[in-house]
Design a protein around this motif. Structure first.
Motif, PDB file in Angstrom:
ATOM      1  N   LEU A 404      81.460  72.227  -3.223  1.00  0.00           N
ATOM      2  CA  LEU A 404      80.305  71.348  -3.003  1.00  0.00           C
ATOM      3  C   LEU A 404      79.306  71.455  -4.147  1.00  0.00           C
ATOM      4  O   LEU A 404      78.693  70.457  -4.558  1.00  0.00           O
ATOM      5  CB  LEU A 404      79.620  71.699  -1.676  1.00  0.00           C
ATOM      6  CG  LEU A 404      80.401  71.355  -0.396  1.00  0.00           C
ATOM      7  CD1 LEU A 404      79.695  71.945   0.819  1.00  0.00           C
ATOM      8  CD2 LEU A 404      80.550  69.846  -0.254  1.00  0.00           C
ATOM      9  N   ARG A 405      79.129  72.673  -4.659  1.00  0.00           N
ATOM     10  CA  ARG A 405      78.143  72.885  -5.737  1.00  0.00           C
ATOM     11  C   ARG A 405      78.525  72.140  -7.010  1.00  0.00           C
ATOM     12  O   ARG A 405      77.652  71.839  -7.836  1.00  0.00           O
ATOM     13  CB  ARG A 405      77.997  74.372  -6.030  1.00  0.00           C
ATOM     14  CG  ARG A 405      77.262  75.128  -4.936  1.00  0.00           C
ATOM     15  CD  ARG A 405      76.938  76.565  -5.346  1.00  0.00           C
ATOM     16  NE  ARG A 405      76.275  77.261  -4.260  1.00  0.00           N
ATOM     17  CZ  ARG A 405      76.871  78.155  -3.469  1.00  0.00           C
ATOM     18  NH1 ARG A 405      78.144  78.469  -3.686  1.00  0.00           N
ATOM     19  NH2 ARG A 405      76.197  78.732  -2.501  1.00  0.00           N
ATOM     20  N   PHE A 408      77.064  68.568  -5.646  1.00  0.00           N
ATOM     21  CA  PHE A 408      75.762  68.367  -5.016  1.00  0.00           C
ATOM     22  C   PHE A 408      74.786  69.461  -5.401  1.00  0.00           C
ATOM     23  O   PHE A 408      75.165  70.576  -5.753  1.00  0.00           O
ATOM     24  CB  PHE A 408      75.926  68.343  -3.486  1.00  0.00           C
ATOM     25  CG  PHE A 408      76.862  67.288  -2.983  1.00  0.00           C
ATOM     26  CD1 PHE A 408      78.115  67.604  -2.489  1.00  0.00           C
ATOM     27  CD2 PHE A 408      76.475  65.956  -3.011  1.00  0.00           C
ATOM     28  CE1 PHE A 408      78.976  66.624  -2.034  1.00  0.00           C
ATOM     29  CE2 PHE A 408      77.330  64.970  -2.544  1.00  0.00           C
ATOM     30  CZ  PHE A 408      78.590  65.299  -2.054  1.00  0.00           C
ATOM     31  N   THR A 412      71.502  70.591  -0.821  1.00  0.00           N
ATOM     32  CA  THR A 412      72.464  69.802  -0.054  1.00  0.00           C
ATOM     33  C   THR A 412      73.606  70.678   0.439  1.00  0.00           C
ATOM     34  O   THR A 412      74.052  70.565   1.590  1.00  0.00           O
ATOM     35  CB  THR A 412      73.023  68.662  -0.921  1.00  0.00           C
ATOM     36  OG1 THR A 412      71.948  67.836  -1.371  1.00  0.00           O
ATOM     37  CG2 THR A 412      74.025  67.832  -0.146  1.00  0.00           C
ATOM     38  N   VAL A 413      74.063  71.558  -0.434  1.00  0.00           N
ATOM     39  CA  VAL A 413      75.151  72.464  -0.055  1.00  0.00           C
ATOM     40  C   VAL A 413      74.732  73.333   1.127  1.00  0.00           C
ATOM     41  O   VAL A 413      75.442  73.457   2.127  1.00  0.00           O
ATOM     42  CB  VAL A 413      75.563  73.343  -1.255  1.00  0.00           C
ATOM     43  CG1 VAL A 413      76.566  74.402  -0.819  1.00  0.00           C
ATOM     44  CG2 VAL A 413      76.128  72.485  -2.372  1.00  0.00           C
ATOM     45  N   TRP A 416      74.410  71.358   4.449  1.00  0.00           N
ATOM     46  CA  TRP A 416      75.693  70.983   5.075  1.00  0.00           C
ATOM     47  C   TRP A 416      76.356  72.205   5.707  1.00  0.00           C
ATOM     48  O   TRP A 416      76.881  72.140   6.818  1.00  0.00           O
ATOM     49  CB  TRP A 416      76.626  70.362   4.031  1.00  0.00           C
ATOM     50  CG  TRP A 416      77.786  69.630   4.662  1.00  0.00           C
ATOM     51  CD1 TRP A 416      77.842  68.310   4.964  1.00  0.00           C
ATOM     52  CD2 TRP A 416      79.032  70.208   5.083  1.00  0.00           C
ATOM     53  NE1 TRP A 416      79.049  68.000   5.540  1.00  0.00           N
ATOM     54  CE2 TRP A 416      79.812  69.152   5.636  1.00  0.00           C
ATOM     55  CE3 TRP A 416      79.572  71.479   5.036  1.00  0.00           C
ATOM     56  CZ2 TRP A 416      81.083  69.331   6.134  1.00  0.00           C
ATOM     57  CZ3 TRP A 416      80.833  71.678   5.551  1.00  0.00           C
ATOM     58  CH2 TRP A 416      81.594  70.619   6.096  1.00  0.00           C
TER      59      TRP A 416
END
Length: 475
Positions: A404-405, A408, A412-413, A416
């Motif tokens: 994810l990083r 985003f 955000t990571v 989520w």
């Protein structure tokens, strides 16, 4: 309802030595048996028969009452199902010989499975059992007297001495007892013909079989439950028996209880192949030599074994096999008819039936057993491996965070993961800590070696192959 079947008699075997159904359930299932193409029942009571007098000790606590047996016969007749009772008279006598009062009649003292054929009391015992069973089955055309898998025959002291005499063999000993039991049936119940499982007869030379007098007294039941049975070999065996003087023969397939001693769900494809191959055997033999086929449904491999597939769980397999025997094969029309009769939307042959399907009597049991068989063990195993489970999901969460990083921002990571991952991982971590806190400390080390001792062997429990015993009871 004969269709194109070469088997004019199609008997469903009810093995009552394990999980005997209530009469109320039989009243629900007998109409379905008839609709599926069965016209008879082979009822193996063992210790569920209401023996009286000196034989009362054979009764299990859950044995049927005489009035219940009468009601079962009435229900069967109402649905055009002819009843053939089965009484073990030689092998598979555990339910009799386990009792201390009768242990002296064992062939080998350590094992309660085989009757000593040298004792006059042995013949009197099985004669009394036969008489009581037939008294509650008036008009029975056939009585199955078992005689399969007579383990340890010839190994008792009396047999060893007898076998030292010239020309005496275990085959002679087997035929002698079989003839004595069948002669008792003929003398006391002349309208009833004994049936016997054929495994003890297969290897006896033709001339010895012919001279024994047994072919004039019994009708052999050739059994084989394998998905790859030797069709040509069975046809040759049928011809051998015919040459020996047996005027009529029977076949025996299986619809459940023949693929593992603790099997929970029957493999339908295996049993379908087995029954289709019996159709091939019938096609190779002389016309009308085979009187019928018995679809066995073993509930225990023997008296001391665990339960295998329950009767309601085996109904789809029975339906597929019966309809295929009735119509000469498994066609799409047969599939559709089975689905209609069972209320199943999609019939799976090669795999497990879909969960929650079916409207036949006992279909709820099938649906629940499927859930237990497919999910309970895996769920419990997963719980017992929570530390591994936590490690696996934690590792996956780290991989996901890294992925994810790459796309985003950190906020955000985290958002989520907090919403979709961390709550479940937190619950798992807390449960694991609770279990660790509740676990008792390990016991102190024993001052000396301790060795567990296995319970005394109560008899032979061979793991069946394609030719498991007809009492599987196939063994």
């Amino acid at each position: 309802m004969s269709g194109s079947s070469p088997f004019k008699m199609r008997f469903v075997h009810l093995d009552l030595k394990g999980a005997p159904p209530k009469v109320s359930y039989l009243s629900e299932i007998f109409p379905l048996f008839h609709a599926l193409g069965a016209n008879g029942l082979l009822i193996e009571y063992e210790d569920t028969f209401p023996y009286e007098g000196p034989l009362k000790l054979l009764r299990a606590p859950h044995a049927y009452s005489p009035s219940e047996v009468t009601e079962v016969l009435r229900l069967a007749a109402a649905h055009e199902l002819e009843v053939v009772p089965l009484v073990q008279t030689f092998g598979h006598m555990e339910f009799v010989l386990k009792h201390e009062a009768l242990a002296h009649l064992r062939e080998v003292a350590l094992f309660p499975n085989t009757l000593n054929p040298h004792e006059a009391e042995s013949l009197a015992l099985v004669g009394a059992m036969v008489d009581q069973v037939l008294e509650l089955h008036p008009g029975a055309r056939w009585l199955h007297i078992g005689c399969d898998e007579v383990y340890y025959l010839g190994e008792g002291e009396a047999s060893r001495q007898w076998l030292q005499q010239e020309q005496n063999t275990t085959a002679t000993l087997c035929l002698s007892h079989m003839r004595a039991v069948a002669s008792h049936v003929q003398a006391r119940h002349p309208a009833t013909t004994p049936l016997v499982w054929d495994d003890m007869l297969r290897d006896i030379p033709e001339d010895q079989l012919s001279a024994s007098g047994v072919p004039q007294l019994v009708e052999p039941v050739l059994w084989d439950y394998g998905a790859d049975l030797d069709v040509q070999g069975k046809a040759l065996l049928m011809e051998k028996y015919r040459q020996c003087g047996f005027p009529r023969l029977w076949a025996a397939s299986a619809f459940k209880g023949a693929t593992g001693p603790s099997q929970a769900l029957p493999p339908i494809e295996h049993h379908l192949r087995n029954n289709l191959q019996w159709l091939q055997v019938a096609a190779q033999g002389r016309k009308d030599t085979l009187q019928g086929i018995i679809l066995t449904g073993w509930q225990r491999y023997d008296h001391f074994s665990v339960l295998c597939e329950l009767l309601p769980v085996g109904i789809p397999s029975l339906a597929v096999c019966l309809q295929s025997l009735l119509h000469g094969g498994f066609t799409e029309d047969v599939r559709a008819r089975v689905q209609h009769l069972l209320g199943i939307s999609s019939l799976e042959i090669a795999g497990v039936l879909s969960e929650g399907t079916g409207s036949f009597p006992g279909s709820d049991i099938l649906a629940l057993v499927i859930q237990v068989s497919l999910h309970l063990r895996s769920s419990v195993d997963e719980m017992l491996q929570m530390d591994s489970l936590l490690g696996r999901w934690s590792g996956l969460a780290q991989e996901l965070a890294a992925a994810l990083r790459r796309v985003f921002p950190e906020g955000t990571v985290e958002e989520w993961l907090q919403e979709n991952v961390h709550p479940s991982l937190g619950q798992l971590q807390a449960l694991l800590q609770d279990l660790e806190a509740a676990s008792p400390p390990p016991p102190p080390a024993s001052p000396g070696p301790a060795q567990a001792r296995a319970p005394e062997d109560m008899g032979a429990h061979p793991v069946p192959s394609s030719s498991v015993c007809p009492t599987l009871a196939s063994c």
